[in-house]
Scaffold this motif. Structure first.
Motif, short mmCIF file in Angstrom:
data_model
loop_
_atom_site.label_atom_id
_atom_site.label_comp_id
_atom_site.label_asym_id
_atom_site.label_seq_id
_atom_site.Cartn_x
_atom_site.Cartn_y
_atom_site.Cartn_z
N LYS A 159 62.81 62.03 33.88
CA LYS A 159 62.76 61.82 35.10
C LYS A 159 62.79 62.91 35.90
O LYS A 159 61.98 63.00 36.95
CB LYS A 159 63.91 60.82 35.22
N LYS A 162 59.24 64.82 35.67
CA LYS A 162 58.30 64.06 36.61
C LYS A 162 58.54 64.27 38.07
O LYS A 162 57.57 64.33 38.63
CB LYS A 162 58.49 62.49 36.02
N ASP A 163 59.78 64.19 38.41
CA ASP A 163 59.90 64.38 39.78
C ASP A 163 59.80 65.72 40.32
O ASP A 163 59.43 66.02 41.47
CB ASP A 163 61.35 63.85 40.02
N SER A 164 60.19 66.76 39.38
CA SER A 164 60.20 68.05 39.98
C SER A 164 58.76 69.12 39.56
O SER A 164 58.47 69.89 40.32
CB SER A 164 61.18 68.88 39.35
N TRP A 185 68.81 68.45 41.83
CA TRP A 185 68.43 67.00 41.58
C TRP A 185 69.29 66.00 41.52
O TRP A 185 69.01 64.92 42.00
CB TRP A 185 67.15 67.15 40.40
N ASN A 189 69.76 63.08 44.17
CA ASN A 189 69.35 61.33 43.73
C ASN A 189 70.59 60.70 43.55
O ASN A 189 70.75 59.52 42.91
CB ASN A 189 68.33 61.53 42.62
N GLU A 237 53.65 62.73 33.15
CA GLU A 237 52.98 62.43 34.22
C GLU A 237 52.24 61.14 34.31
O GLU A 237 52.36 60.23 35.21
CB GLU A 237 52.27 63.33 34.87
N ASN A 241 55.43 54.13 36.45
CA ASN A 241 56.92 53.79 36.51
C ASN A 241 57.36 53.06 35.32
O ASN A 241 57.36 51.85 35.24
CB ASN A 241 56.75 52.55 37.80
N ASN A 246 63.24 54.34 34.51
CA ASN A 246 63.86 53.67 35.81
C ASN A 246 65.27 53.01 35.61
O ASN A 246 66.13 53.10 36.37
CB ASN A 246 62.93 52.77 36.68
#
Length: 255
Positions: A159, A162-164, A185, A189, A237, A241, A246
């Protein structure tokens, strides 16, 4: 194991009165790689070559049918007492050398040699070749997620990546910066410090699964940075979702 003729060659008799032949037989014949370092001279001439080092390189190519030879030239200024004739011979050899050579640098040699040795041990290049790509595909992140094999900290690391968009992760003295970025991070979050707390374990897991490959080394040959191969990064990547990612993210939100 690195060897030099001064310490590895045992006393022996040569019918042809050719000491270099003994060196070739005892050392060169069984070598996997040859490293040649030149500075002020080409070396002592032999019966068949301009120097023992050059003959050893030639014999290695002849015996092994291999080009696993690393040649380096020191760029430091020559001492005043250097033999100008030897220096000229060295320059001529450098100009005529068939292949790619490099400037002498201890860290570079260690990195190059480590890559070569890994190639020898694994039967493949240390970089992301097609074979490694196939292995990664056979042990894909998506498959591991479906099998519920990955640990919570591993999933949260996915996660974070993927976010950074972060691809490089340090260890040893470079570790602090990477951990700080992950901590920032987690705080942003409002996620529990699962990844930052278990950072070394996560890096080990990702390395074992080839989700990260060794990228930089210390002067002693120890890994100081890992990098995510493009193939793996693209897979992360494309997870989109992912429900499991998640779900794990939601599970570890701070209360």
């Amino acid at each position: 194991m690195p060897i030099r003729w001064e310490s590895a060659v045992t006393p022996s008799y040569s019918e042809k009165n050719d000491p270099q032949e003994i060196i070739n037989e005892q050392i060169v014949k069984d070598c996997d790689y040859v490293i040649g370092v030149f500075w002020t001279k080409l070396g002592t001439p032999t019966k068949h070559s301009k120097s023992g080092t050059i003959e050893e390189i030639s014999k290695f190519i002849e015996n092994k049918q291999s080009n696993e030879i690393m040649v380096y030239f020191k760029k430091e200024a020559f001492p005043q007492e250097s033999d100008l004739e030897e220096i000229q011979k060295l320059k001529e050899y450098k100009q005529a050398f068939s292949g790619i050579y490099s400037d002498y640098n201890k860290e570079s040699i260690i990195k190059h040699l480590y890559s070569k040795v890994r190639s020898l041990e694994d039967g493949s290049k240390a970089t992301l070749t097609e074979e490694i790509a196939e292995e990664i595909n056979g042990n894909s992140i998506e498959a591991l997620l479906k099998k519920e094999i990955l640990s919570p900290e591993d999933i949260l690391m996915l996660k974070f990546i993927k976010d950074s968009g972060q691809k490089k992760f340090g260890v040893r003295w470079k570790q602090e910066k990477s951990v700080d970025e992950i901590t920032a991070w987690e705080e942003k979050n409002k996620v529990k410090p699962i990844v930052s707390t278990h950072y070394e374990k996560v890096i080990g897991n990702f390395s074992d699964r080839k989700f990260m490959l060794e990228d930089e080394y210390t002067s002693y040959g120890n890994v100081r940075q890992y990098q995510i191969p493009l193939k793996v990064f693209e897979e992360i990547e494309q997870l989109g979702n992912c429900g499991q990612i998640n779900e794990m993210f939601e599970k570890h939100l701070k209360c």
